[in-house]
Write an enzyme that holds these catalytic residues in place. Structure first.
Site: not given
Ligand SMILES: *Cc1c(COP(=O)(O)O)cnc(C)c1O
Length: 396
Positions: A135, A220, A249
């Site tokens: 994700f 990420d 986050k």
């Molecule tokens: C939540 C998340 C995102 C997206 O972040 P947003 O602030 O919702 O755009 C991207 N990568 C990972 C691993 C995430 O957990």
């Protein structure tokens, strides 16, 4: 016209199924709804409120900064952005930072940076190998980069150039590497997939493979960064140095803030390549400075890791008692496998009894309390969860 409209969700786009509850206040690990009910919160804004709801250090930093300077424009320097970028580079292997407003936006930046690097250094290589079940966000490119089944083709035409490998299978990555490959991008722990960790040996071998093949390694860490899994950044547990990292986050402690970090050798954006009206605004960065100050305090991360182990052992005890599956994850990012598709029922019943948890998949629960949650509070939540499980799984 009414001065004070009644509380209605009729005007909001229905982008997710939500309970009717309206939350009006949060303090530490508790949330309060408009009926005055109190909830112990292990969702924490989706692993966002690193220090819990409205922590004094973040509130103070925001109030001070709000009175001082909200936004001079991204075309000028401001003090909190300079402070936070220095904190980030001094405490990681990276040299340069670009601030963004969401994880998806930071990842878009990482994708652009890798493509620019490919143009500059690899004859236009543009492919970024990503992983099944990954994700990376909800923009068009980050949806294509994500490995959620069906996501790439949801809003056609999809963004090209994200072949999918399998996590913890080095051969599957090697097989996809070719002249067009610019980078490999992964989450050190796949959060939305149900807290599935990249194995230590895989991360180390992947770093070696990327170096040998001359492709970039992008982590990420939007969910895993900022102490969530134990160390300040999850890559540090593997004793490797990625080329690019994204954060989101937890970095803002509840405020919209994200970051793209790169080693100097790959930091090839030139003026005009990247930007954004709110990127690096002083208010968000002031929150980030306050959060980072707390994370770097002597003993903070060790206490969070200890709390995570306490929660994990409590969850393992419940799994044993009710005949459930395994407990996954580390630090304060944990999941409990239920063994059947009843997670949404458990989440709903837990909310009724005053505990907020989340089900990333129909068969598992995810736990992401504030990093500074005490063991008493964790025990209270485990007690609530036990009652719910006893109710739903009486025969076990
Ligand atoms: C939540 C998340 C995102 C997206 O972040 P947003 O602030 O919702 O755009 C991207 N990568 C990972 C691993 C995430 O957990």
């Amino acid at each position: 016209m009414q001065c004070k409209p009644p509380l209605s969700h009729a005007s909001l786009m229905p982008i997710i199924a939500r309970p009717e509850t309206v939350f009006v206040r949060g303090q530490g690990d508790e949330l309060f709804d408009s009926d005055g009910r109190v909830y112990l919160d292990w969702v924490q804004g989706w692993a966002v409120n690193s220090l819990g709801h409205s922590p004094a250090v973040v509130v103070d930093a925001l109030c001070r900064q709000a009175a001082l300077l909200l936004n001079p424009s991204p075309a000028f320097y401001n003090r909190p952005a300079l402070q936070l970028s220095t904190l980030l580079t001094e405490n990681s292997c990276f040299d340069h930072v670009f601030f963004a407003n969401s994880g998806a936006e930071a990842n878009e930046g990482a994708i652009k940076l890798a493509r620019k690097w490919g143009q500059r250094h690899k004859q236009g290589a543009f492919e970024i190998i990503t992983f099944h079940d990954a994700f990376h966000g909800r923009t068009l490119a980050t949806m294509s980069a994500s490995g959620k089944p069906g996501w790439g083709s949801k809003f056609p035409p999809q963004v090209d150039g994200f072949p999918k490998a399998t996590l913890n299978d080095l051969e599957s990555v090697r097989a996809l590497i070719g002249p067009a490959t610019a980078a490999v991008m992964l989450e050190p722990v796949q959060g939305e997939a149900g807290v599935i960790a990249a194995e230590h040996g895989f991360m180390r071998a992947l770093r070696e493979l990327c170096t040998r093949e001359g492709v970039l390694l992008i982590v990420d860490e939007v969910q895993t960064g900022c102490g969530r899994t134990g160390p300040l950044f999850a890559y540090q547990a593997h004793d490797i140095e990625p080329d690019i990292m994204t954060l989101g986050k937890g970095i803002g402690g509840g405020i919209a803030l994200a970051a793209l970090l790169a080693k100097k050798s790959v930091s090839c954006f030139e003026p005009g390549d990247q930007g954004g009206t709110f990127c690096g605004n002083p208010l968000a960065c002031a929150a980030g400075v306050a959060v980072f100050g707390a994370l770097l305090e002597e003993g903070f991360l060790a206490r969070a890791e200890h709390a995570g182990r306490h929660l994990a052992s409590g969850l393992r005890a419940l799994a044993h008692e009710f005949g459930l599956g395994n407990v996954r994850g580390s630090g304060m990012l944990l999941a409990l496998e239920l063994g059947k598709d009843c997670a949404h029922d458990v989440v709903a019943r837990a909310m009724e009894s005053g505990l907020l948890i989340n089900a990333p998949r129909p068969h598992c629960l995810r736990f992401m309390p504030a990093l500074n949650t005490g063991t008493d509070s964790l025990d209270r939540g485990l007690g609530l969860l036990r009652t719910v499980l006893a109710d739903l799984m009486p025969s076990a």
